[in-house]
Motif scaffolding. Sequence first.
Motif, short mmCIF file in Angstrom:
data_model
loop_
_atom_site.label_atom_id
_atom_site.label_comp_id
_atom_site.label_asym_id
_atom_site.label_seq_id
_atom_site.Cartn_x
_atom_site.Cartn_y
_atom_site.Cartn_z
N LYS A 136 0.81 -1.22 0.00
CA LYS A 136 0.00 0.00 0.00
C LYS A 136 0.85 1.27 0.00
O LYS A 136 0.31 2.37 0.00
CB LYS A 136 -0.96 0.00 1.19
N ALA A 137 2.16 1.11 0.01
CA ALA A 137 3.05 2.28 -0.06
C ALA A 137 2.93 2.90 -1.45
O ALA A 137 2.75 2.19 -2.44
CB ALA A 137 4.49 1.88 0.22
N PRO A 138 3.01 4.22 -1.54
CA PRO A 138 2.88 4.85 -2.85
C PRO A 138 4.09 4.58 -3.74
O PRO A 138 5.18 4.31 -3.24
CB PRO A 138 2.79 6.35 -2.51
N ALA A 139 3.87 4.63 -5.04
CA ALA A 139 4.97 4.50 -6.01
C ALA A 139 5.53 5.88 -6.33
O ALA A 139 6.70 6.02 -6.70
CB ALA A 139 4.49 3.81 -7.27
N THR A 140 4.67 6.89 -6.19
CA THR A 140 5.07 8.28 -6.41
C THR A 140 4.31 9.15 -5.42
O THR A 140 3.29 8.72 -4.86
CB THR A 140 4.74 8.79 -7.83
N THR A 141 4.80 10.35 -5.23
CA THR A 141 4.10 11.34 -4.41
C THR A 141 4.25 12.69 -5.11
O THR A 141 5.05 12.82 -6.05
CB THR A 141 4.71 11.43 -2.99
N ALA A 142 3.54 13.66 -4.63
CA ALA A 142 3.70 15.01 -5.19
C ALA A 142 5.15 15.48 -5.04
O ALA A 142 5.70 16.13 -5.93
CB ALA A 142 2.74 15.98 -4.49
N LEU A 143 5.78 15.11 -3.93
CA LEU A 143 7.16 15.52 -3.70
C LEU A 143 8.11 14.82 -4.68
O LEU A 143 9.01 15.46 -5.23
CB LEU A 143 7.59 15.24 -2.26
N SER A 144 7.92 13.53 -4.92
CA SER A 144 8.80 12.84 -5.87
C SER A 144 8.60 13.40 -7.28
O SER A 144 9.54 13.49 -8.07
CB SER A 144 8.61 11.32 -5.84
N GLN A 146 7.80 16.54 -7.89
CA GLN A 146 8.48 17.84 -7.89
C GLN A 146 9.99 17.67 -8.05
O GLN A 146 10.63 18.38 -8.83
CB GLN A 146 8.19 18.59 -6.59
N ILE A 147 10.58 16.74 -7.30
CA ILE A 147 12.02 16.50 -7.39
C ILE A 147 12.38 16.04 -8.80
O ILE A 147 13.35 16.52 -9.39
CB ILE A 147 12.49 15.48 -6.33
N SER A 148 11.58 15.14 -9.34
CA SER A 148 11.80 14.65 -10.71
C SER A 148 11.78 15.81 -11.70
O SER A 148 12.69 15.95 -12.54
CB SER A 148 10.72 13.63 -11.07
N LYS A 149 10.79 16.63 -11.59
CA LYS A 149 10.64 17.78 -12.49
C LYS A 149 11.84 18.72 -12.37
O LYS A 149 12.41 19.17 -13.37
CB LYS A 149 9.34 18.51 -12.15
N ASP A 150 12.25 18.99 -11.13
CA ASP A 150 13.39 19.89 -10.90
C ASP A 150 14.69 19.31 -11.45
O ASP A 150 15.48 20.03 -12.07
CB ASP A 150 13.53 20.20 -9.42
N LEU A 151 14.92 18.02 -11.23
CA LEU A 151 16.15 17.40 -11.74
C LEU A 151 16.13 17.32 -13.27
O LEU A 151 17.16 17.52 -13.92
CB LEU A 151 16.36 16.02 -11.12
N LYS A 152 14.97 17.04 -13.84
CA LYS A 152 14.86 17.00 -15.30
C LYS A 152 15.15 18.38 -15.90
O LYS A 152 15.80 18.47 -16.95
CB LYS A 152 13.48 16.52 -15.73
N LYS A 153 14.69 19.44 -15.23
CA LYS A 153 14.99 20.80 -15.69
C LYS A 153 16.49 21.05 -15.73
O LYS A 153 16.99 21.79 -16.57
CB LYS A 153 14.34 21.84 -14.77
N ARG A 154 17.20 20.44 -14.81
CA ARG A 154 18.66 20.57 -14.76
C ARG A 154 19.34 19.69 -15.80
O ARG A 154 20.54 19.80 -16.00
CB ARG A 154 19.18 20.20 -13.36
N GLY A 155 18.57 18.78 -16.42
CA GLY A 155 19.12 17.92 -17.47
C GLY A 155 19.32 16.47 -17.08
O GLY A 155 19.75 15.66 -17.90
N LYS A 157 18.75 12.59 -16.45
CA LYS A 157 17.98 11.58 -17.19
C LYS A 157 17.64 10.42 -16.27
O LYS A 157 18.34 10.14 -15.30
CB LYS A 157 18.79 11.05 -18.37
N PHE A 158 16.55 9.72 -16.61
CA PHE A 158 16.08 8.56 -15.85
C PHE A 158 15.81 8.92 -14.40
O PHE A 158 16.19 8.19 -13.48
CB PHE A 158 17.05 7.38 -15.98
N VAL A 159 15.15 10.04 -14.20
CA VAL A 159 14.81 10.50 -12.85
C VAL A 159 13.31 10.80 -12.76
O VAL A 159 12.89 11.78 -12.20
CB VAL A 159 15.64 11.75 -12.43
N GLY A 160 12.51 9.89 -13.32
CA GLY A 160 11.07 10.04 -13.24
C GLY A 160 10.57 9.98 -11.81
O GLY A 160 11.32 9.62 -10.88
N ALA A 161 9.31 10.30 -11.61
CA ALA A 161 8.74 10.38 -10.26
C ALA A 161 8.82 9.05 -9.50
O ALA A 161 9.07 9.04 -8.29
CB ALA A 161 7.30 10.86 -10.33
N THR A 162 8.64 7.94 -10.18
CA THR A 162 8.72 6.63 -9.51
C THR A 162 10.15 6.34 -9.09
O THR A 162 10.39 5.88 -7.96
CB THR A 162 8.18 5.52 -10.44
N ILE A 163 11.10 6.59 -9.98
CA ILE A 163 12.51 6.38 -9.65
C ILE A 163 12.92 7.30 -8.50
O ILE A 163 13.63 6.90 -7.58
CB ILE A 163 13.41 6.62 -10.89
#
Length: 187
Positions: A136-144, A146-155, A157-163
């Motif tokens: 029942k643990a989440p695979a993603t959260t709003a925070l993951s 956000q972090i994914s989006k921020d890291l992707k903006k920096r360039g 790769k392979f840092v999607g919300a689940t990862i």
Amino acid sequence: MKKQKCGWCLGDELYESYHDQEWGKPVYDDQTLFEFLILETMQAGLSWITILRKRQNYFDALDQFDVQKIAAYDQEKQEELLQNAGIVRHKLKIKSISSNAQLFLEVQKEYGSFSKLIWSYVDENPIKNQVENYKKAPATTALSEQISKDLKKRGFKFVGATIMYAFMQAIGMVNDHEITCFRYDEV
């Protein structure tokens, strides 16, 4: 008496050892954070146990996760890695190792450490969830996300919300040990 553990690790000695000693324990050291970032990005689309079983191979193939050395990898080194049967030989993932290392170094320059950036998302304090059953643990959260989006903006790769959520669990940004697990209160 046997200690109660999270259900996801039961039955595999390597998984149980990783669970008992590392998973969910807060990590602030950039070297270890970089290792987990690389391993989690290699895991994309695969099971964690697959990568965990190849961890030593990655350690050996990737210069003990030395971010400076990895940032300098050239095409020849990438080709060498693609021939290494001990690691996952996915061309885009292999290519991302070096570029993510370069970006990791940029973050270190900007923030003083990668740790300062990543832990700033939780104000330096791990989030302690109330997971009753790991299923029942989440695979993603709003925070993951956000972090994914921020890291992707920096360039990165392979840092999607689940990862990124798996990364957050691994480095102890979130404590998703089951509440009955002996590690729940330890980390």
